[in-house]
Design a protein around this motif. Structure first.
Motif, PDB file in Angstrom:
ATOM      1  N   GLU A  35       0.830  -1.201   0.000  1.00  0.00           N
ATOM      2  CA  GLU A  35       0.000   0.000   0.000  1.00  0.00           C
ATOM      3  C   GLU A  35       0.868   1.255   0.000  1.00  0.00           C
ATOM      4  N   ASN A  36       1.884   1.253   0.849  1.00  0.00           N
ATOM      5  CA  ASN A  36       2.796   2.384   0.938  1.00  0.00           C
ATOM      6  C   ASN A  36       4.133   1.846   1.413  1.00  0.00           C
ATOM      7  N   CYS A  37       4.944   2.711   1.993  1.00  0.00           N
ATOM      8  CA  CYS A  37       6.316   2.326   2.293  1.00  0.00           C
ATOM      9  C   CYS A  37       6.403   1.120   3.222  1.00  0.00           C
ATOM     10  N   ASN A  38       5.530   1.050   4.237  1.00  0.00           N
ATOM     11  CA  ASN A  38       5.685  -0.020   5.223  1.00  0.00           C
ATOM     12  C   ASN A  38       4.388  -0.781   5.484  1.00  0.00           C
ATOM     13  N   CYS A  39       3.366  -0.651   4.626  1.00  0.00           N
ATOM     14  CA  CYS A  39       2.076  -1.316   4.845  1.00  0.00           C
ATOM     15  C   CYS A  39       1.701  -2.158   3.627  1.00  0.00           C
ATOM     16  N   TYR A  40       1.048  -3.310   3.902  1.00  0.00           N
ATOM     17  CA  TYR A  40       0.695  -4.266   2.857  1.00  0.00           C
ATOM     18  C   TYR A  40      -0.732  -4.758   3.067  1.00  0.00           C
ATOM     19  N   THR A  41      -1.421  -4.980   1.949  1.00  0.00           N
ATOM     20  CA  THR A  41      -2.697  -5.697   1.959  1.00  0.00           C
ATOM     21  C   THR A  41      -2.420  -7.145   1.591  1.00  0.00           C
ATOM     22  N   LEU A  42      -2.908  -8.074   2.441  1.00  0.00           N
ATOM     23  CA  LEU A  42      -2.735  -9.502   2.159  1.00  0.00           C
ATOM     24  C   LEU A  42      -3.883 -10.038   1.327  1.00  0.00           C
ATOM     25  N   THR A  43      -5.120  -9.692   1.716  1.00  0.00           N
ATOM     26  CA  THR A  43      -6.290 -10.082   0.916  1.00  0.00           C
ATOM     27  C   THR A  43      -7.256  -8.916   0.887  1.00  0.00           C
ATOM     28  N   ASN A  44      -7.919  -8.734  -0.251  1.00  0.00           N
ATOM     29  CA  ASN A  44      -9.001  -7.771  -0.355  1.00  0.00           C
ATOM     30  C   ASN A  44     -10.314  -8.427   0.064  1.00  0.00           C
ATOM     31  N   GLU A  45     -11.383  -7.640   0.051  1.00  0.00           N
ATOM     32  CA  GLU A  45     -12.710  -8.183   0.372  1.00  0.00           C
ATOM     33  C   GLU A  45     -13.231  -8.962  -0.843  1.00  0.00           C
ATOM     34  N   GLN A  46     -12.584 -10.083  -1.087  1.00  0.00           N
ATOM     35  CA  GLN A  46     -12.971 -10.949  -2.196  1.00  0.00           C
ATOM     36  C   GLN A  46     -12.820 -12.397  -1.748  1.00  0.00           C
ATOM     37  N   ARG A 222      -4.694  -6.787   6.551  1.00  0.00           N
ATOM     38  CA  ARG A 222      -3.541  -5.945   6.266  1.00  0.00           C
ATOM     39  C   ARG A 222      -2.560  -5.983   7.434  1.00  0.00           C
ATOM     40  N   PHE A 223      -1.307  -5.619   7.139  1.00  0.00           N
ATOM     41  CA  PHE A 223      -0.331  -5.437   8.207  1.00  0.00           C
ATOM     42  C   PHE A 223       0.658  -4.347   7.802  1.00  0.00           C
ATOM     43  N   CYS A 224       1.275  -3.757   8.829  1.00  0.00           N
ATOM     44  CA  CYS A 224       2.339  -2.773   8.622  1.00  0.00           C
ATOM     45  C   CYS A 224       3.485  -3.125   9.547  1.00  0.00           C
ATOM     46  N   THR A 225       4.701  -2.971   9.043  1.00  0.00           N
ATOM     47  CA  THR A 225       5.832  -3.018   9.971  1.00  0.00           C
ATOM     48  C   THR A 225       5.777  -1.737  10.792  1.00  0.00           C
ATOM     49  N   SER A 226       5.908  -1.853  12.102  1.00  0.00           N
ATOM     50  CA  SER A 226       5.659  -0.718  12.990  1.00  0.00           C
ATOM     51  C   SER A 226       6.588   0.438  12.696  1.00  0.00           C
ATOM     52  N   LEU A 227       5.985   1.611  12.602  1.00  0.00           N
ATOM     53  CA  LEU A 227       6.716   2.853  12.497  1.00  0.00           C
ATOM     54  C   LEU A 227       5.818   3.909  13.143  1.00  0.00           C
ATOM     55  N   ASN A 228       5.740   3.827  14.466  1.00  0.00           N
ATOM     56  CA  ASN A 228       4.750   4.594  15.223  1.00  0.00           C
ATOM     57  C   ASN A 228       5.447   5.618  16.112  1.00  0.00           C
ATOM     58  N   PRO A 229       5.427   6.877  15.704  1.00  0.00           N
ATOM     59  CA  PRO A 229       6.028   7.910  16.551  1.00  0.00           C
ATOM     60  C   PRO A 229       5.158   8.161  17.784  1.00  0.00           C
ATOM     61  N   GLY A 230       5.782   8.594  18.841  1.00  0.00           N
ATOM     62  CA  GLY A 230       5.046   8.926  20.055  1.00  0.00           C
ATOM     63  C   GLY A 230       5.969   9.518  21.084  1.00  0.00           C
ATOM     64  N   PHE A 231       5.398  10.332  21.955  1.00  0.00           N
ATOM     65  CA  PHE A 231       6.187  10.898  23.044  1.00  0.00           C
ATOM     66  C   PHE A 231       5.246  11.215  24.195  1.00  0.00           C
ATOM     67  N   SER A 232       5.834  11.489  25.330  1.00  0.00           N
ATOM     68  CA  SER A 232       5.047  11.805  26.518  1.00  0.00           C
ATOM     69  C   SER A 232       5.829  12.771  27.391  1.00  0.00           C
ATOM     70  N   LEU A 233       5.112  13.330  28.364  1.00  0.00           N
ATOM     71  CA  LEU A 233       5.741  14.163  29.379  1.00  0.00           C
ATOM     72  C   LEU A 233       5.872  13.356  30.658  1.00  0.00           C
ATOM     73  N   ALA A 234       6.769  13.745  31.510  1.00  0.00           N
ATOM     74  CA  ALA A 234       6.908  13.071  32.802  1.00  0.00           C
ATOM     75  C   ALA A 234       5.609  13.219  33.587  1.00  0.00           C
ATOM     76  N   PRO A 235       5.245  12.212  34.410  1.00  0.00           N
ATOM     77  CA  PRO A 235       3.974  12.269  35.147  1.00  0.00           C
ATOM     78  C   PRO A 235       3.836  13.524  35.999  1.00  0.00           C
ATOM     79  N   ASN A 236       4.942  14.041  36.525  1.00  0.00           N
ATOM     80  CA  ASN A 236       4.874  15.214  37.400  1.00  0.00           C
ATOM     81  C   ASN A 236       5.289  16.500  36.681  1.00  0.00           C
ATOM     82  N   GLN A 237       5.319  16.469  35.360  1.00  0.00           N
ATOM     83  CA  GLN A 237       5.756  17.632  34.591  1.00  0.00           C
ATOM     84  C   GLN A 237       4.706  18.736  34.655  1.00  0.00           C
ATOM     85  N   LEU A 238       5.087  19.917  35.085  1.00  0.00           N
ATOM     86  CA  LEU A 238       4.211  21.077  35.078  1.00  0.00           C
ATOM     87  C   LEU A 238       4.534  21.928  33.860  1.00  0.00           C
ATOM     88  N   THR A 239       3.504  22.552  33.292  1.00  0.00           N
ATOM     89  CA  THR A 239       3.701  23.315  32.063  1.00  0.00           C
ATOM     90  C   THR A 239       3.296  24.773  32.234  1.00  0.00           C
TER      91      THR A 239
END
Length: 646
Positions: A35-46, A222-239
């Motif tokens: 489908e794209n760089c890291n995702c594939y369709t194995l079977t369609n709705e057929q 379908r499946f994709c090889t994982s390429l999942n960005p993510g981040f978090s703040l520390a539990p006690n982080q004040l902003t």
């Protein structure tokens, strides 16, 4: 530098020290496609499809691996099929089959982790979507090749064909000889087996990939090889501005992450895994973005989240308008504001002492005298307001009373007020006498136009603005309506009961011929016509008078006039008889000159109005007949004529 050239340079640099994956390393087979760089369709709705995707670079099972994927089993539940399998095999890149084997069936030697979405009875499948660990292309769950499971594919849910993406993590520990699978971070199946010695005949080099199949039922799988960005703040982080905010990367990738692309939403960027603590230029709401670039040559989608850099809140609150009276409970309403952030803490103080309550609103009962109330608010971002203080003074309310006496209607009643707390001067009095009227004098004179029981109310407002409690007392207004009865006739020496009403006490005048002139219902014995005056009164007076006129006839007898004139002048408009000493009237009948019955009644008082069915009758002579019984039981029957004159 253009992004594509930057990616190529990064790949070139990474290849010096890392075995880079590229999207050319994957071989789609059958119905599968990229489908794209890291995702594939194995079977369609057929129906009747078979698809597989294999990594061209074999792996060595003497080394541990930890692979992360995203999988989607489609959104058809009732008729969705058949599922997909993560497979290790050393045969070729061109294998797979349709139907219940999900492309894994018959592949031997192999290890597969099927995610099965169709219940096949011949394979002893459970009714729910399930996951297991199987070897040598055998998906029968009662076979010795079934190494673990089946259990539900999703923890606590029977269906994974929900159209959603789920994470799949496959781990192989070459030391403990353990293979396991997690879905959405929850371990589902695990088996301990020496893959090299027991499955692959001591050949550790294998292909890995995914297979899927459909039969009469189908789904897009379908499946994709994982390429999942993510981040978090520390539990006690004040902003709260100007806080220094540390962002922690928690991205997931199937392979190695080569670069991180941070955008902090204020025009600044970074390209390292852990950027230095970031200080925003001012309070506000910022959208932070992160992309990651993997060693398979793929750039991830953008992970976005909002960071609120809090501003200083402004505390504010208000009690209701004064006065504050009688140690009553006073409510305080919070109206604090903050431009950026969310207020989540309210710290109240009374007369300098903190209180336990930490909600936006507050209410408190105060003693008499002056008091201070303070509020300080905080936001969840860690910003703190300046405290705000308000003062209030609790004042006592007056206590009032009233005096009056019961009286007669139409007689003035004097209502007098009194202040039982003279140290609290009254500014205004308010009277409600109970009959819908109002007054505001210190004392009032009031006239009731009807008798009865009324509730009198009185309250007052002191000079300090406090209201006295309302005082309520009943008042009785007496009223009489003397009624001596209708004028009547009687035979001489015949006892006549009188029936007075309309009061509590009675007096008849003159007393002549009465059994008792001071009761409501005396008996009259009279020989000649006379009138009695009835006085009805109460213990307080309130008297009224009425007169009854009694005509005395010789009798028993029936008296009938010989002329009547129904001309509407209210005089002699009805032809009536007078029955003296007659206890029962059987009939009173009137006939015209043709012998036609024009009136018939047994009521001696009603009389004929000179009409038949509303039509006036002609002037002329009419015949009357009457029959009755006197008080001695003797019958009386008479007849005669009269003239109708108009």
């Amino acid at each position: 530098m253009r992004p594509c050239l930057l990616y190529m340079l990064l790949l070139l640099l990474a290849s010096v020290s890392l075995p880079a994956q590229t999207n050319d390393n994957y071989f789609p087979n059958g119905s599968a496609f990229r489908e794209n760089c890291n995702c594939y369709t194995l079977t369609n709705e057929q129906s009747t499809q078979s698809g597989s995707v294999w990594n061209k670079i074999k792996i060595d099972l003497t080394q541990s691996f930890d692979y992360k994927f995203n999988i989607n089993l489609g959104n058809r539940d009732a008729d969705g099929a058949d599922g997909m399998v993560f497979v290790l095999q050393n045969i070729s890149l061109s294998i797979g089959s349709t139907g219940e084997g999900m492309g894994f069936g018959g592949v031997t030697p192999s290890i597969g982790i099927p995610i099965d979405t169709w219940q096949n009875g011949n394979q002893n499948d459970p009714a729910f979507d399930h996951i297991s660990i199987n070897r040598d292309g055998d998906v029968n769950h009662t076979s010795s090749n079934n190494l673990a499971g089946p259990v539900t594919a999703l923890a606590g849910k029977d269906n994974i064909e929900d159209g959603q993406w789920h994470t799949l993590r496959i781990s192989w520990n070459a030391v403990t000889k353990s293979i396991s699978a997690q879905i959405d971070g929850v371990e589902r199946v695990q088996a301990t087996i020496d893959l090299v010695a027991q499955v692959f005949n001591n050949n550790p080099i294998v292909y890995w990939g995914f297979t899927a199949g459909t039969g009469g039922s189908y789904n897009r799988q379908r499946f994709c090889t994982s390429l999942n960005p993510g981040f978090s703040l520390a539990p006690n982080q004040l902003t709260c501005f100007p806080a220094s905010i540390q962002f922690h990367d928690n991205s997931l990738s199937f392979g190695t992450i080569l670069n991180w692309y941070w955008d902090f939403g204020d025009g600044t960027k970074a390209d390292v895994q852990t950027p230095p603590p970031h200080v925003y230029p001012s309070p506000g709401i910022y959208q932070v973005k992160l992309n990651i670039f993997g060693n398979d040559g793929c750039l991830s989608d953008t992970f976005k989240t909002t960071v609120v850099v809090g501003s200083k809140p402004v505390a504010n609150f208000g009690p209701p308008l004064p006065p504050y009276c009688n140690e009553a409970v006073v409510p305080f309403t919070d109206s604090s504001k903050v431009q950026f952030g969310s207020i989540n803490t309210w710290e109240w103080q009374i007369d300098g002492q903190p209180v336990v309550k930490t909600s936006p609103g507050y209410e408190q009962a105060f003693t008499y005298g002056p008091h201070t109330m303070s509020l300080l608010v905080k936001t969840k971002e860690g910003c703190v307001s300046d405290p705000i203080t308000r003062t209030l003074t609790m004042s006592p309310a007056p206590v009032v009373d009233m005096r009056f006496s019961d009286t007669c209607f139409r007689t003035p009643v004097l209502f007098t007020s009194s202040n039982l707390t003279p140290t609290i001067p009254v500014k205004q009095w308010y009277w409600l006498p109970g009959d819908g009227s109002r007054d505001s004098s210190i004392s009032i004179e009031h006239v009731y136009t009807k008798g009865g029981q009324y509730t009198v109310k009185l309250y007052a407002v002191a000079e300090n603005g406090c209201y006295a409690d309302t005082v309520e007392k009943p008042i009785r207004i007496y009223e009489t309506h003397a009624f001596a009865g209708n004028d009547t006739v009687v035979t001489d020496n015949h006892p006549l009961p009188l029936h007075g009403s309309g009061g509590e006490l009675y007096n008849w005048s003159p007393p002549d011929g009465l059994s008792d002139p001071d009761i409501a219902n005396p008996i009259a014995f009279i020989k000649s016509s006379m009138s009695y005056v009835l006085t009805a009164y109460t213990p307080m007076g309130c008297e009224t008078k009425d007169t009854i006129r009694i005509k005395v006839f010789k009798g028993p007898a029936i008296y009938v006039p010989n002329v009547f004139s129904p001309n509407g002048d209210q005089r002699n408009d009805r032809f009536r008889m007078t029955a003296v000493g007659i206890s029962d009237i059987y009939f009173f009948r009137i006939f015209n000159r043709y012998g036609q019955l024009v009136y018939n009644s047994n009521n001696s008082k009603e009389g004929w109005d000179g009409t038949i069915k509303g039509q006036p009758q002609a002037t002329g002579t009419y015949v009357w007949m009457v029959k009755g019984k006197d008080f001695t039981g003797q019958l009386h029957e008479q007849k005669g004529t009269f003239m109708l004159v108009r």
